[in-house]
Motif scaffolding. Structure first.
Motif, PDB file in Angstrom:
ATOM      1  N   ALA A 112       0.836  -1.210   0.000  1.00 17.93           N
ATOM      2  CA  ALA A 112       0.000   0.000   0.000  1.00 17.93           C
ATOM      3  C   ALA A 112       0.867   1.256   0.000  1.00 17.93           C
ATOM      4  O   ALA A 112       0.504   2.272  -0.606  1.00 17.93           O
ATOM      5  N   ALA A 113       2.017   1.195   0.666  1.00 16.21           N
ATOM      6  CA  ALA A 113       2.918   2.357   0.705  1.00 16.21           C
ATOM      7  C   ALA A 113       3.448   2.676  -0.684  1.00 16.21           C
ATOM      8  O   ALA A 113       3.448   3.842  -1.109  1.00 16.21           O
ATOM      9  N   LEU A 114       3.871   1.669  -1.409  1.00 15.96           N
ATOM     10  CA  LEU A 114       4.386   1.897  -2.767  1.00 15.96           C
ATOM     11  C   LEU A 114       3.290   2.414  -3.691  1.00 15.96           C
ATOM     12  O   LEU A 114       3.538   3.283  -4.540  1.00 15.96           O
ATOM     13  N   ALA A 115       2.076   1.880  -3.533  1.00 14.73           N
ATOM     14  CA  ALA A 115       0.954   2.353  -4.356  1.00 14.73           C
ATOM     15  C   ALA A 115       0.651   3.818  -4.066  1.00 14.73           C
ATOM     16  O   ALA A 115       0.407   4.611  -4.987  1.00 14.73           O
ATOM     17  N   ALA A 116       0.665   4.190  -2.783  1.00 19.52           N
ATOM     18  CA  ALA A 116       0.396   5.584  -2.419  1.00 19.52           C
ATOM     19  C   ALA A 116       1.479   6.511  -2.962  1.00 19.52           C
ATOM     20  O   ALA A 116       1.182   7.607  -3.452  1.00 19.52           O
ATOM     21  N   MET A 117       2.732   6.077  -2.897  1.00 22.48           N
ATOM     22  CA  MET A 117       3.827   6.915  -3.394  1.00 22.48           C
ATOM     23  C   MET A 117       3.801   7.025  -4.912  1.00 22.48           C
ATOM     24  O   MET A 117       4.160   8.069  -5.474  1.00 22.48           O
ATOM     25  N   ALA A 118       3.352   5.961  -5.574  1.00 22.88           N
ATOM     26  CA  ALA A 118       3.246   6.018  -7.035  1.00 22.88           C
ATOM     27  C   ALA A 118       2.153   6.996  -7.453  1.00 22.88           C
ATOM     28  O   ALA A 118       2.290   7.720  -8.446  1.00 22.88           O
ATOM     29  N   ALA A 119       1.065   7.046  -6.665  1.00 28.31           N
ATOM     30  CA  ALA A 119      -0.042   7.947  -6.993  1.00 28.31           C
ATOM     31  C   ALA A 119       0.312   9.396  -6.697  1.00 28.31           C
ATOM     32  O   ALA A 119      -0.071  10.308  -7.445  1.00 28.31           O
ATOM     33  N   ALA A 120       1.064   9.623  -5.620  1.00 29.27           N
ATOM     34  CA  ALA A 120       1.437  10.986  -5.232  1.00 29.27           C
ATOM     35  C   ALA A 120       2.760  10.918  -4.475  1.00 29.27           C
ATOM     36  O   ALA A 120       2.764  10.681  -3.263  1.00 29.27           O
ATOM     37  N   PRO A 121       3.892  11.090  -5.160  1.00 29.13           N
ATOM     38  CA  PRO A 121       5.198  11.007  -4.498  1.00 29.13           C
ATOM     39  C   PRO A 121       5.282  11.983  -3.324  1.00 29.13           C
ATOM     40  O   PRO A 121       4.986  13.175  -3.478  1.00 29.13           O
ATOM     41  N   PRO A 122       5.657  11.486  -2.139  1.00 31.13           N
ATOM     42  CA  PRO A 122       5.707  12.362  -0.959  1.00 31.13           C
ATOM     43  C   PRO A 122       7.013  13.146  -0.890  1.00 31.13           C
ATOM     44  O   PRO A 122       7.988  12.845  -1.589  1.00 31.13           O
ATOM     45  N   ASP A 123       7.018  14.148  -0.039  1.00 27.38           N
ATOM     46  CA  ASP A 123       8.241  14.884   0.257  1.00 27.38           C
ATOM     47  C   ASP A 123       9.044  14.182   1.344  1.00 27.38           C
ATOM     48  O   ASP A 123      10.219  14.497   1.553  1.00 27.38           O
ATOM     49  N   LEU A 124       8.395  13.249   2.050  1.00 27.31           N
ATOM     50  CA  LEU A 124       9.034  12.531   3.145  1.00 27.31           C
ATOM     51  C   LEU A 124       8.234  11.268   3.411  1.00 27.31           C
ATOM     52  O   LEU A 124       7.003  11.268   3.332  1.00 27.31           O
ATOM     53  N   ALA A 125       8.935  10.171   3.761  1.00 22.64           N
ATOM     54  CA  ALA A 125       8.260   8.929   4.143  1.00 22.64           C
ATOM     55  C   ALA A 125       8.708   8.512   5.536  1.00 22.64           C
ATOM     56  O   ALA A 125       9.902   8.549   5.854  1.00 22.64           O
ATOM     57  N   LEU A 126       7.731   8.149   6.387  1.00 17.47           N
ATOM     58  CA  LEU A 126       8.004   7.581   7.705  1.00 17.47           C
ATOM     59  C   LEU A 126       7.658   6.101   7.613  1.00 17.47           C
ATOM     60  O   LEU A 126       6.498   5.745   7.372  1.00 17.47           O
ATOM     61  N   LEU A 127       8.643   5.230   7.811  1.00 12.56           N
ATOM     62  CA  LEU A 127       8.512   3.831   7.420  1.00 12.56           C
ATOM     63  C   LEU A 127       8.834   2.890   8.574  1.00 12.56           C
ATOM     64  O   LEU A 127       9.887   3.000   9.210  1.00 12.56           O
ATOM     65  N   ASP A 128       7.918   1.955   8.825  1.00 13.91           N
ATOM     66  CA  ASP A 128       8.176   0.881   9.780  1.00 13.91           C
ATOM     67  C   ASP A 128       8.898  -0.257   9.065  1.00 13.91           C
ATOM     68  O   ASP A 128       8.652  -0.498   7.868  1.00 13.91           O
ATOM     69  N   ALA A 132      12.188  -4.063   2.114  1.00 10.81           N
ATOM     70  CA  ALA A 132      11.826  -4.282   0.706  1.00 10.81           C
ATOM     71  C   ALA A 132      11.314  -2.990   0.071  1.00 10.81           C
ATOM     72  O   ALA A 132      11.591  -2.699  -1.099  1.00 10.81           O
ATOM     73  N   VAL A 133      10.566  -2.201   0.841  1.00  8.61           N
ATOM     74  CA  VAL A 133      10.075  -0.918   0.325  1.00  8.61           C
ATOM     75  C   VAL A 133      11.249  -0.012  -0.012  1.00  8.61           C
ATOM     76  O   VAL A 133      11.277   0.656  -1.062  1.00  8.61           O
ATOM     77  N   LEU A 134      12.252   0.034   0.855  1.00  9.62           N
ATOM     78  CA  LEU A 134      13.439   0.855   0.599  1.00  9.62           C
ATOM     79  C   LEU A 134      14.154   0.415  -0.678  1.00  9.62           C
ATOM     80  O   LEU A 134      14.613   1.250  -1.465  1.00  9.62           O
ATOM     81  N   GLN A 135      14.229  -0.905  -0.904  1.00  7.40           N
ATOM     82  CA  GLN A 135      14.864  -1.412  -2.131  1.00  7.40           C
ATOM     83  C   GLN A 135      14.081  -0.984  -3.367  1.00  7.40           C
ATOM     84  O   GLN A 135      14.664  -0.548  -4.365  1.00  7.40           O
ATOM     85  N   ARG A 136      12.745  -1.106  -3.296  1.00 10.70           N
ATOM     86  CA  ARG A 136      11.907  -0.711  -4.440  1.00 10.70           C
ATOM     87  C   ARG A 136      12.035   0.782  -4.707  1.00 10.70           C
ATOM     88  O   ARG A 136      12.074   1.216  -5.867  1.00 10.70           O
ATOM     89  N   MET A 137      12.080   1.581  -3.660  1.00  5.95           N
ATOM     90  CA  MET A 137      12.222   3.026  -3.836  1.00  5.95           C
ATOM     91  C   MET A 137      13.555   3.368  -4.490  1.00  5.95           C
ATOM     92  O   MET A 137      13.626   4.259  -5.348  1.00  5.95           O
ATOM     93  N   ALA A 138      14.609   2.650  -4.114  1.00  9.12           N
ATOM     94  CA  ALA A 138      15.933   2.919  -4.687  1.00  9.12           C
ATOM     95  C   ALA A 138      15.970   2.634  -6.179  1.00  9.12           C
ATOM     96  O   ALA A 138      16.746   3.257  -6.921  1.00  9.12           O
ATOM     97  N   GLY A 139      15.116   1.712  -6.642  1.00  5.76           N
ATOM     98  CA  GLY A 139      15.079   1.366  -8.055  1.00  5.76           C
ATOM     99  C   GLY A 139      14.082   2.168  -8.866  1.00  5.76           C
ATOM    100  O   GLY A 139      13.923   1.937 -10.071  1.00  5.76           O
ATOM    101  N   ASP A 140      13.385   3.104  -8.231  1.00  3.67           N
ATOM    102  CA  ASP A 140      12.374   3.918  -8.911  1.00  3.67           C
ATOM    103  C   ASP A 140      12.890   5.356  -8.973  1.00  3.67           C
ATOM    104  O   ASP A 140      13.093   6.007  -7.943  1.00  3.67           O
ATOM    105  N   GLU A 141      13.078   5.869 -10.184  1.00  2.00           N
ATOM    106  CA  GLU A 141      13.668   7.208 -10.322  1.00  2.00           C
ATOM    107  C   GLU A 141      12.801   8.301  -9.720  1.00  2.00           C
ATOM    108  O   GLU A 141      13.302   9.370  -9.344  1.00  2.00           O
ATOM    109  N   ARG A 142      11.490   8.056  -9.607  1.00  2.00           N
ATOM    110  CA  ARG A 142      10.624   9.079  -8.998  1.00  2.00           C
ATOM    111  C   ARG A 142      10.707   9.060  -7.478  1.00  2.00           C
ATOM    112  O   ARG A 142      10.356  10.047  -6.822  1.00  2.00           O
TER     113      ARG A 142
END
Length: 361
Positions: free
Chosen positions: A277-293, A303-313
């Motif tokens: 759900a976090a990745l879907a939300a960021m894809a819909a509207a990239p945040p200025d900051l993420a607070l992540l458990d 895994a979310v951090l890895q996916r974010m590192a591979g996404d240029e947005r």
């Protein structure tokens, strides 16, 4: 489990009763306004007085019902503040003007003190007004001589607005100071029984304060007055520091706590209950900051951090990991790491300022 079920049953009961009572009370208030408003048949003076008493009693009951409903919402985490700019000078003066005539005692003065220049903050004005009205009403009820003072100050170190209500009233014995925040509890004694009340004002005020990300505390001494201190998040720039924040955590109550801490600091807050759900939300509207458990079901924080590192947005989005599982390590891709245990608002906001570009960001 039984305590949770009992609490849920109580909340459902309050919500159901509150909704059922509001309809007939609104009908009574509406009929009173028809009878006393323009276009109605002329009424004798005594008739008009009695009908106005009916209307004011119905409005008092409706306010009490609304408090019960709000307490139930707060306990279940469904009481969401609607923040807007509030002129604290105007709010304090309005409270003084509306509450003082109701007291009508020449032996007690009601004063407000708000420092210049014009003091404004982001807050839910209706909630803030209800809290302060409850505190002032209590002080006025239990003060027979002297002063009731509402003072507003700014605690820059804690990034908080501080509302202090002091009185020279009968005070509260030490053993009752915390119990007065229990629903329906009233301090025993002749002075307390002389003044009518429901025992809901202070519990209601504290729940509203917590819903707004703040705290409400009392200090008192029997016979020497009472001081109530309300602290709420406050940013002196009067504008959010960060635009959009994503909170990703599977604990709904912890997400609600973070959301309250960000009140007035973030312009928009998105929430996600797991990594997908976090990745879907960021894809819909990239945040200025993420607070992540880190520990979430399914796709975890790493895994979310890895996916974010591979996404240029998303690769440049600052990430603060907030987790129970620190174990002395700094997850790859995280800009900062905070422990859930003992997390305070000042700690969170300090970390956010740091990852956004320094303490003055």
């Amino acid at each position: 489990m039984q305590l949770r079920q009992a609490s849920d049953a109580k909340n459902r009961f309050w919500a159901t009763v509150s909704h059922e009572l509001r309809t007939p009370l609104n009908s009574i208030i509406g009929l009173v306004r028809l009878l006393t408003g323009p276009g109605g048949d002329p009424l004798a003076a005594e008739q008009a007085r009695q009908i106005e008493l009916i209307g004011s009693s119905a409005e008092t009951l409706l306010a009490l019902v609304s408090e019960l409903l709000d307490i139930g919402k707060a306990e279940s985490g469904r009481l969401d503040p609607q923040a807007a700019m509030v002129d604290l000078v105007a709010l304090a003066e309005r409270l003084r003007m509306t509450m003082w005539p109701a007291k009508g005692s020449a032996r007690v003065t009601l004063a407000v003190r708000v420092p210049p220049p014009p003091f404004a903050m982001l807050a839910d004005e209706a909630m803030l007004t209800r809290i302060l009205r409850n505190l002032l009403a209590n002080s006025l009820k239990f003060t027979q001589e002297g002063e009731v003072l509402l003072e507003v100050t700014h605690d820059a170190a804690a990034s908080e607005a501080v509302f202090t209500v002091t009185d020279t009233g009968i005070g509260i014995p030490a053993e009752h100071l915390e119990r007065v925040f229990e629903e329906f509890y009233q301090v025993p004694g002749p002075e307390q029984t002389r003044v009518k009340g429901t025992g809901l004002g202070l519990p209601y005020a504290r729940r509203l304060a917590e819903a707004m990300g703040g705290t409400l505390t009392l200090t008192s001494q029997a016979g020497a007055g009472t001081t109530a201190v309300l602290r709420l998040p406050y940013e002196p720039d009067d504008v959010p520091v960060v635009g959009r924040v994503l909170i990703a955590d599977d604990d709904e109550n912890f997400r609600a706590g973070l959301r309250r801490m960000l009140t007035g600091f973030a312009a928009h807050i998105d929430e996600a209950h797991d990594g997908t759900a976090a990745l879907a939300a960021m894809a819909a509207a990239p945040p200025d900051l993420a607070l992540l458990d880190l520990l979430m079901p399914g796709l975890d924080g790493a895994a979310v951090l890895q996916r974010m590192a591979g996404d240029e947005r998303l690769r440049d989005v600052p990430v603060i990991v907030i987790t129970m599982a620190l174990a002395g390590r700094h997850p790859s891709g995280a800009d900062a790491v905070l422990a859930k245990q003992g997390l305070r608002r000042d700690m969170l906001l300090g970390a956010i300022r740091q990852v956004l570009g320094g303490d003055d960001a």
